[in-house]
Write a protein that holds these residues in place. Structure first.
Motif, PDB file in Angstrom:
ATOM      1  N   ILE A 192       0.821  -1.207   0.000  1.00 34.55           N
ATOM      2  CA  ILE A 192       0.000   0.000   0.000  1.00 34.55           C
ATOM      3  C   ILE A 192       0.860   1.266   0.000  1.00 34.55           C
ATOM      4  O   ILE A 192       0.515   2.266  -0.613  1.00 34.55           O
ATOM      5  N   SER A 193       2.039   1.184   0.625  1.00 35.45           N
ATOM      6  CA  SER A 193       2.860   2.396   0.692  1.00 35.45           C
ATOM      7  C   SER A 193       3.428   2.721  -0.697  1.00 35.45           C
ATOM      8  O   SER A 193       3.456   3.877  -1.097  1.00 35.45           O
ATOM      9  N   TYR A 228     -10.612  -3.744   6.019  1.00 38.33           N
ATOM     10  CA  TYR A 228      -9.582  -2.963   5.333  1.00 38.33           C
ATOM     11  C   TYR A 228      -8.198  -3.269   5.929  1.00 38.33           C
ATOM     12  O   TYR A 228      -7.227  -3.510   5.217  1.00 38.33           O
ATOM     13  N   LEU A 229      -8.134  -3.296   7.256  1.00 37.15           N
ATOM     14  CA  LEU A 229      -6.853  -3.573   7.917  1.00 37.15           C
ATOM     15  C   LEU A 229      -6.372  -4.991   7.611  1.00 37.15           C
ATOM     16  O   LEU A 229      -5.182  -5.228   7.413  1.00 37.15           O
ATOM     17  N   ASN A 266      -5.021  -5.121   4.142  1.00 36.28           N
ATOM     18  CA  ASN A 266      -3.772  -4.362   4.071  1.00 36.28           C
ATOM     19  C   ASN A 266      -2.637  -5.067   4.819  1.00 36.28           C
ATOM     20  O   ASN A 266      -1.470  -4.805   4.558  1.00 36.28           O
TER      21      ASN A 266
HETATM   22  C1  LIG Z   1      -1.035  -0.702   5.210  1.00 29.34           C
HETATM   23  O1  LIG Z   1       0.174  -1.425   5.116  1.00 29.34           O
HETATM   24  C2  LIG Z   1       1.306  -0.631   4.891  1.00 29.34           C
HETATM   25  C3  LIG Z   1       2.469  -1.551   4.611  1.00 29.34           C
HETATM   26  O2  LIG Z   1       2.550  -2.601   5.497  1.00 29.34           O
HETATM   27  C4  LIG Z   1       1.522   0.283   6.083  1.00 29.34           C
HETATM   28  O3  LIG Z   1       2.646   1.083   5.883  1.00 29.34           O
HETATM   29  C5  LIG Z   1       0.298   1.155   6.245  1.00 29.34           C
HETATM   30  O4  LIG Z   1       0.407   1.958   7.402  1.00 29.34           O
HETATM   31  C6  LIG Z   1      -0.973   0.314   6.355  1.00 29.34           C
HETATM   32  N1  LIG Z   1      -2.134   1.151   6.306  1.00 29.34           N
HETATM   33  C7  LIG Z   1      -3.089   1.102   7.215  1.00 29.34           C
HETATM   34  C8  LIG Z   1      -4.243   2.011   7.012  1.00 29.34           C
HETATM   35  O5  LIG Z   1      -3.048   0.319   8.126  1.00 29.34           O
END
Ligand SMILES: *[C@@H]1O[C@H](CO)[C@@H](O)[C@H](O)[C@H]1NC(C)=O
Ligand SMILES: *[C@@H]1O[C@H](CO)[C@@H](O)[C@H](O)[C@H]1NC(C)=O
Ligand SMILES: *[C@@H]1O[C@H](CO)[C@@H](O)[C@H](O)[C@H]1NC(C)=O
Length: 400
Positions: free
Chosen positions: A108-109, A234-235, A238
């Motif tokens: 995602i980053s 969502y979490l 991700n």
């Molecule tokens: C999603 O995953 C990325 C990479 O692991 C992380 O940097 C990011 O903070 C996460 N986003 C959320 C909303 O948790």
């Protein structure tokens, strides 16, 4: 009046009647066969310029409540592109993302920074979940989904594939609720037919080209329900850089062999040797890079798209599984969707109705296989009311 002229008149009248009948029948056939494409051409008008999710969504909502049914119909579909045009646009979008240094991101980053670049530095564009709804009729559990999505605008997009004739007669705001205006140009689907997979490919291609922020592509049906809150889902998505899809090799044996030969003994060769033939449950939640693999696939699709000549024909349990299983084995992490085969009849899984819905059932589904499921199926229409009454439990209000 002589008898001759009477006879003449009768004959002429009969001929007129017959011709009118034939003409009427021809018009009927034309409309029926070319149903969806005729509709697109006459309904589209303004939709073409409004293909971004935000555009269609807000316009769809604005015209709700209008007395003008025709106006409503104008916004039923996202666009009127043919399948070929759609696939081409989806591939062009990916190419463009790649040229700009970011194709099919793996985390995602990475995706955030790519989105920033594409938007000329507009920061903070979060990745979205594309929900791909496969149905033949409407979405009876819409009120439950509405509660699930509420408050999370900007983090998801909806895409619906439905039966063209159902859409023609019932595809109104009243029947589609929040899904109205999110329909993709659809075609008829049949059980045990490659056209179900064609519908899945259509949904994926639509979501790919519609919004470059779509990062997860989640296939659900009208009988699916979410098993946790949107935020938790969502979490969970991700938290892994991979996908949730069932794409194993299957137990070697007569079952796999008969499915492999459903189109004829040699029909899959040489592109799909038996060793590459994969098996898995239909429903998935895949990453953008895996969605791209499916759309770019030229090797497997022509083979799986052949009509079956034997009954062991389940393309939706093999095609996407074969593509992703062979191109990225570690993605085969299992389906995200609970299903029960208790009391299965004619290959249909158990269906939960009004009487079955209890807090115990919901908790059992949520806890099943160490709580790994994001969705569950199948739920009947009459399960809606008791499910709504249990929405606190279902959407875990303590953990939004
Ligand atoms: C999603 O995953 C990325 C990479 O692991 C992380 O940097 C990011 O903070 C996460 N986003 C959320 C909303 O948790
Ligand atoms: C879509 O609609 C527009 C405007 O009506 C038309 O020009 C175009 O040819 C249509 N495209 C398809 C694929 O039907
Ligand atoms: C299915 O049947 C098994 C064994 O009879 C039982 O343990 C399980 O709870 C049932 N599952 C559901 C969802 O009813």
């Amino acid at each position: 009046m002589t008898p001759i002229s009477t006879v003449c008149k009768t004959v002429t009248w009969r001929a007129v009647q017959l011709l009118s009948c034939i003409a009427l029948f021809a018009v009927f056939l034309l409309v029926d066969w070319r149903g969806p494409s005729l509709q697109f051409q006459s309904w589209i008008g303004e939709t073409e310029s409004a293909t971004t999710d935000a555009g269609v969504h807000s316009r769809a909502q604005h015209s709700f409540g209008s007395e003008n049914v025709q106006l409503e119909r104008d916004y039923l579909f996202l666009h009127n592109w043919s399948d070929d045009e759609l696939l081409q646009r989806a591939e062009e979008m990916e190419l463009q993302l790649q040229l700009q240094g970011e194709g099919a991101p793996s985390s995602i980053s990475d995706h955030d920074s790519a989105t920033d670049k594409l938007n000329g530095g507009a920061r903070g564009m979060p990745s979205k979940i594309a929900f791909l709804f496969l149905t033949t009729t409407g979405l009876a559990l819409e009120p439950l989904w509405r509660r699930f999505f509420q408050g999370h605008e900007g983090l998801y997009n909806l895409y619906v594939h439905s039966d063209p004739s159902w859409l023609r007669y019932h595809g109104s705001h009243r029947n589609l609720g929040m899904f109205w205006g999110r329909t993709v140009p659809s075609a008829v689907t049949h059980r045990s037919d490659p056209d179900v997979v064609a519908a899945e490919r259509r949904l994926i291609a639509n979501a790919l080209q519609d919004d470059r922020s779509n990062e997860w592509f989640v296939l659900v049906s009208d009988t699916c329900i979410p098993l946790l809150s949107f935020g938790s889902m969502y979490l969970r998505l991700n938290a892994t850089s991979s996908s949730f899809i069932d794409c194993g090799k299957g137990a070697p044996g007569p079952m796999m062999m008969s499915r492999y030969r459903a189109r004829g003994d040699q029909a899959m060769l040489p592109e799909v040797p038996f060793s590459e033939f994969r098996l898995g449950l239909q429903f998935f939640a895949i990453r953008r890079r895996h969605a791209v693999m499916v759309i770019r696939d030229r090797k497997y699709w022509p083979k799986f798209n052949q009509p079956c000549v034997r009954p062991a024909c389940y393309p939706d349990e093999h095609y996407i599984q074969t593509v992703i299983g062979n191109l990225d084995e570690p993605a085969c992490q299992g389906t995200p969707t609970f299903v029960s085969w208790n009391g299965s009849k004619g290959g249909h899984p158990q269906s939960f109705g009004r009487e079955d819905i209890t807090p115990n059932l919901i908790q059992a589904l949520q806890a099943s296989q160490n709580g790994r499921f994001l969705f569950a199926r199948k739920f009947k229409r009459d399960a809606l009311e008791p499910l709504l009454a249990l929405d606190d439990l279902l959407f875990d209000r303590s953990n939004p």
